[in-house]
Scaffold this motif. Structure first.
Motif, PDB file in Angstrom:
ATOM      1  N   UNK A  41       0.858  -1.188   0.000  1.00 57.41           N
ATOM      2  CA  UNK A  41       0.000   0.000   0.000  1.00 57.41           C
ATOM      3  C   UNK A  41       0.901   1.248   0.000  1.00 57.41           C
ATOM      4  N   UNK A  42       0.674   2.198   0.904  1.00 53.98           N
ATOM      5  CA  UNK A  42       1.389   3.478   0.802  1.00 53.98           C
ATOM      6  C   UNK A  42       2.851   3.431   1.237  1.00 53.98           C
ATOM      7  N   UNK A  43       3.319   2.310   1.759  1.00 60.55           N
ATOM      8  CA  UNK A  43       4.763   2.182   1.966  1.00 60.55           C
ATOM      9  C   UNK A  43       5.476   2.122   0.615  1.00 60.55           C
ATOM     10  N   UNK A  44       4.698   2.011  -0.457  1.00 61.18           N
ATOM     11  CA  UNK A  44       5.256   2.166  -1.808  1.00 61.18           C
ATOM     12  C   UNK A  44       5.822   3.571  -2.009  1.00 61.18           C
ATOM     13  N   UNK A  45       5.207   4.565  -1.395  1.00 60.93           N
ATOM     14  CA  UNK A  45       5.583   5.958  -1.663  1.00 60.93           C
ATOM     15  C   UNK A  45       7.051   6.272  -1.349  1.00 60.93           C
ATOM     16  N   UNK A  46       7.612   5.819  -0.221  1.00 57.00           N
ATOM     17  CA  UNK A  46       9.039   6.083  -0.019  1.00 57.00           C
ATOM     18  C   UNK A  46       9.918   5.463  -1.112  1.00 57.00           C
ATOM     19  N   UNK A  47       9.523   4.307  -1.623  1.00 57.47           N
ATOM     20  CA  UNK A  47      10.282   3.684  -2.710  1.00 57.47           C
ATOM     21  C   UNK A  47      10.186   4.526  -3.977  1.00 57.47           C
ATOM     22  N   UNK A  48       8.979   4.996  -4.273  1.00 53.67           N
ATOM     23  CA  UNK A  48       8.781   5.875  -5.421  1.00 53.67           C
ATOM     24  C   UNK A  48       9.576   7.162  -5.261  1.00 53.67           C
ATOM     25  N   UNK A  49       9.532   7.725  -4.060  1.00 56.46           N
ATOM     26  CA  UNK A  49      10.269   8.963  -3.806  1.00 56.46           C
ATOM     27  C   UNK A  49      11.764   8.762  -3.994  1.00 56.46           C
ATOM     28  N   UNK A  50      12.280   7.628  -3.521  1.00 54.45           N
ATOM     29  CA  UNK A  50      13.713   7.379  -3.650  1.00 54.45           C
ATOM     30  C   UNK A  50      14.111   7.277  -5.112  1.00 54.45           C
ATOM     31  N   UNK A  51      13.281   6.596  -5.909  1.00 53.58           N
ATOM     32  CA  UNK A  51      13.556   6.514  -7.340  1.00 53.58           C
ATOM     33  C   UNK A  51      13.546   7.906  -7.976  1.00 53.58           C
ATOM     34  N   UNK A  52      12.607   8.749  -7.545  1.00 55.96           N
ATOM     35  CA  UNK A  52      12.539  10.109  -8.080  1.00 55.96           C
ATOM     36  C   UNK A  52      13.779  10.913  -7.708  1.00 55.96           C
ATOM     37  N   UNK A  53      14.287  10.712  -6.491  1.00 54.70           N
ATOM     38  CA  UNK A  53      15.479  11.437  -6.066  1.00 54.70           C
ATOM     39  C   UNK A  53      16.717  10.946  -6.812  1.00 54.70           C
ATOM     40  N   UNK A 194      -3.768  10.538   7.175  1.00 53.32           N
ATOM     41  CA  UNK A 194      -4.791   9.492   7.051  1.00 53.32           C
ATOM     42  C   UNK A 194      -4.787   8.536   8.242  1.00 53.32           C
ATOM     43  N   UNK A 195      -5.975   8.337   8.794  1.00 54.09           N
ATOM     44  CA  UNK A 195      -6.122   7.438   9.925  1.00 54.09           C
ATOM     45  C   UNK A 195      -5.890   8.081  11.275  1.00 54.09           C
ATOM     46  N   UNK A 196      -5.292   9.297  11.302  1.00 54.26           N
ATOM     47  CA  UNK A 196      -4.946   9.930  12.571  1.00 54.26           C
ATOM     48  C   UNK A 196      -5.422  11.378  12.671  1.00 54.26           C
ATOM     49  N   UNK A 197      -6.184  11.814  11.696  1.00 57.21           N
ATOM     50  CA  UNK A 197      -6.834  13.105  11.808  1.00 57.21           C
ATOM     51  C   UNK A 197      -5.984  14.308  11.436  1.00 57.21           C
ATOM     52  N   UNK A 198      -6.549  15.483  11.715  1.00 50.98           N
ATOM     53  CA  UNK A 198      -5.919  16.748  11.342  1.00 50.98           C
ATOM     54  C   UNK A 198      -4.699  17.009  12.216  1.00 50.98           C
ATOM     55  N   UNK A 199      -3.605  17.418  11.563  1.00 46.32           N
ATOM     56  CA  UNK A 199      -2.357  17.702  12.268  1.00 46.32           C
ATOM     57  C   UNK A 199      -1.940  19.147  11.998  1.00 46.32           C
ATOM     58  N   UNK A 233      -1.962   1.359   4.206  1.00 43.33           N
ATOM     59  CA  UNK A 233      -3.309   0.893   4.520  1.00 43.33           C
ATOM     60  C   UNK A 233      -3.385  -0.626   4.588  1.00 43.33           C
ATOM     61  N   UNK A 234      -2.408  -1.317   4.006  1.00 46.72           N
ATOM     62  CA  UNK A 234      -2.421  -2.777   4.010  1.00 46.72           C
ATOM     63  C   UNK A 234      -1.882  -3.366   5.310  1.00 46.72           C
ATOM     64  N   UNK A 253      -0.800  -8.800   6.940  1.00 45.66           N
ATOM     65  CA  UNK A 253      -1.781  -9.094   5.895  1.00 45.66           C
ATOM     66  C   UNK A 253      -3.199  -8.694   6.300  1.00 45.66           C
ATOM     67  N   UNK A 254      -3.300  -7.706   7.205  1.00 47.09           N
ATOM     68  CA  UNK A 254      -4.613  -7.165   7.564  1.00 47.09           C
ATOM     69  C   UNK A 254      -4.571  -5.660   7.415  1.00 47.09           C
ATOM     70  N   UNK A 255      -5.614  -5.111   6.802  1.00 46.07           N
ATOM     71  CA  UNK A 255      -5.656  -3.668   6.557  1.00 46.07           C
ATOM     72  C   UNK A 255      -5.552  -2.884   7.855  1.00 46.07           C
ATOM     73  N   UNK A 256      -4.966  -1.695   7.734  1.00 43.71           N
ATOM     74  CA  UNK A 256      -4.876  -0.770   8.855  1.00 43.71           C
ATOM     75  C   UNK A 256      -6.266  -0.503   9.431  1.00 43.71           C
ATOM     76  N   UNK A 257      -6.325  -0.377  10.747  1.00 43.36           N
ATOM     77  CA  UNK A 257      -7.569  -0.070  11.442  1.00 43.36           C
ATOM     78  C   UNK A 257      -7.275   0.169  12.910  1.00 43.36           C
ATOM     79  N   UNK A 258      -8.304   0.175  13.759  1.00 40.33           N
ATOM     80  CA  UNK A 258      -8.079   0.407  15.185  1.00 40.33           C
ATOM     81  C   UNK A 258      -7.054  -0.530  15.803  1.00 40.33           C
ATOM     82  N   UNK A 259      -6.996  -1.768  15.305  1.00 37.31           N
ATOM     83  CA  UNK A 259      -6.014  -2.716  15.853  1.00 37.31           C
ATOM     84  C   UNK A 259      -4.592  -2.171  15.693  1.00 37.31           C
TER      85      UNK A 259
END
Length: 279
Positions: A41-53, A194-199, A233-234, A253-259
């Motif tokens: 899921x969104x842990x992809x973004x740091x990998x994408x960012x590193x490739x961009x850098x 996401x998941x933790x509200x306004x900062x 989110x995964x 292997x369980x989506x992010x949530x209260x747990x």
């Protein structure tokens, strides 16, 4: 490391964690199936960012090249300040005025890189990041709805290699990594984590979230403000705590949530206590 066994109590089918020391990239501990491939899921973004850098350092494009909505740049896309909506190619704000977390922005970033490099983004990421680091089980699925933002798959073993790179860079100049992970891009902007509200503020670097004083948060209460990373989110996360001198990756292997909002900070605090005690 005894704290790593806490994942056995997580309400998930499969989980794996690894801890990497910053000084030399040594694996301090691991638990769970290290070669099991998980959706990032969104842990992809740091990998994408590193490739961009890497692309920036190779001269493929520049951080201040136009990309995305009018007035937006590569830098805006990396910092979630392009104004693009969460999952739509629709501008909701002027670039640089709000921190709008955007999957769409990362796909625009990848498309911009692919056009400049002349090869598909997933291939560029593999050649620029995954292959040099020996991340043999990591890939970005081009058929995913948002490939560069959430379409990655990887293992704890592979992400441990990436975590080592973040702490002792070989593919990028250390100053580039420091800028991306320790300097707030467009300081003072508020936004929703996401998941933790306004900062207030919702600080980010270039592709990496910077913890600072955010509360609530997915890292620990004892995590240093300098901690940076990302969660997905995964049910995945990667953090680097420069003060602790270590990084942790966790995949499930369980989506992010209260747990996860309950289990992750407790796990991180226990791990940091163990690191401080030198066990």
């Amino acid at each position: 490391m005894e704290s790593l066994r806490m994942i056995e109590d997580w309400p998930v089918g499969t989980a794996a964690v690894a801890v990497v020391r910053g000084a030399d990239g040594a694996l301090l501990g691991a638990h769970g199936p290290q070669q099991h491939r998980f959706q990032l899921a969104s842990v992809t973004k740091p990998l994408t960012a590193y490739a961009a850098l890497v692309a920036v350092e190779e001269g493929v494009f520049e951080l201040d090249d136009p990309a995305g909505p009018a007035g937006s740049t590569v830098r805006h896309l990396l910092a979630h300040t392009s104004g693009l909506a969460f999952d739509e190619h629709r501008a909701m704000a002027e670039p640089g005025t709000r921190r709008l977390y955007s999957n769409a922005g990362f796909d625009v970033l990848a498309d911009t890189l692919a056009k400049a490099a002349g090869i598909p983004f997933e291939r560029y990421a593999a050649e620029a990041v995954f292959e040099p680091l020996g991340m043999v089980d990591t890939a970005i699925d081009p058929a995913h709805r948002t490939p560069a933002g959430a379409g990655g798959v990887s293992t704890a073993a592979d992400l441990a290699r990436f975590a080592a790179e973040l702490q002792a860079p070989r593919l990028l100049h250390p100053d580039t990594v420091s800028t991306a992970t320790r300097e707030v891009a467009f300081p003072g902007l508020t936004g929703v984590l996401p998941g933790f509200g306004h900062q207030r503020p919702n600080d980010w670097g270039l592709g990496f979230e910077i913890r600072d004083g955010k509360a609530p948060h997915w890292t620990g209460a004892t995590s240093s403000p300098q901690t940076f990373g990302h969660f997905g989110q995964s049910g995945t996360f990667l953090w680097v705590d420069p003060v602790a001198g270590a990084a942790c990756v966790a995949l499930a292997d369980r989506d992010f949530g209260p747990w996860a909002a309950e289990a992750w900070p407790a796990f991180t605090d226990a791990l940091l206590a163990e690191l401080r005690a030198g066990r």
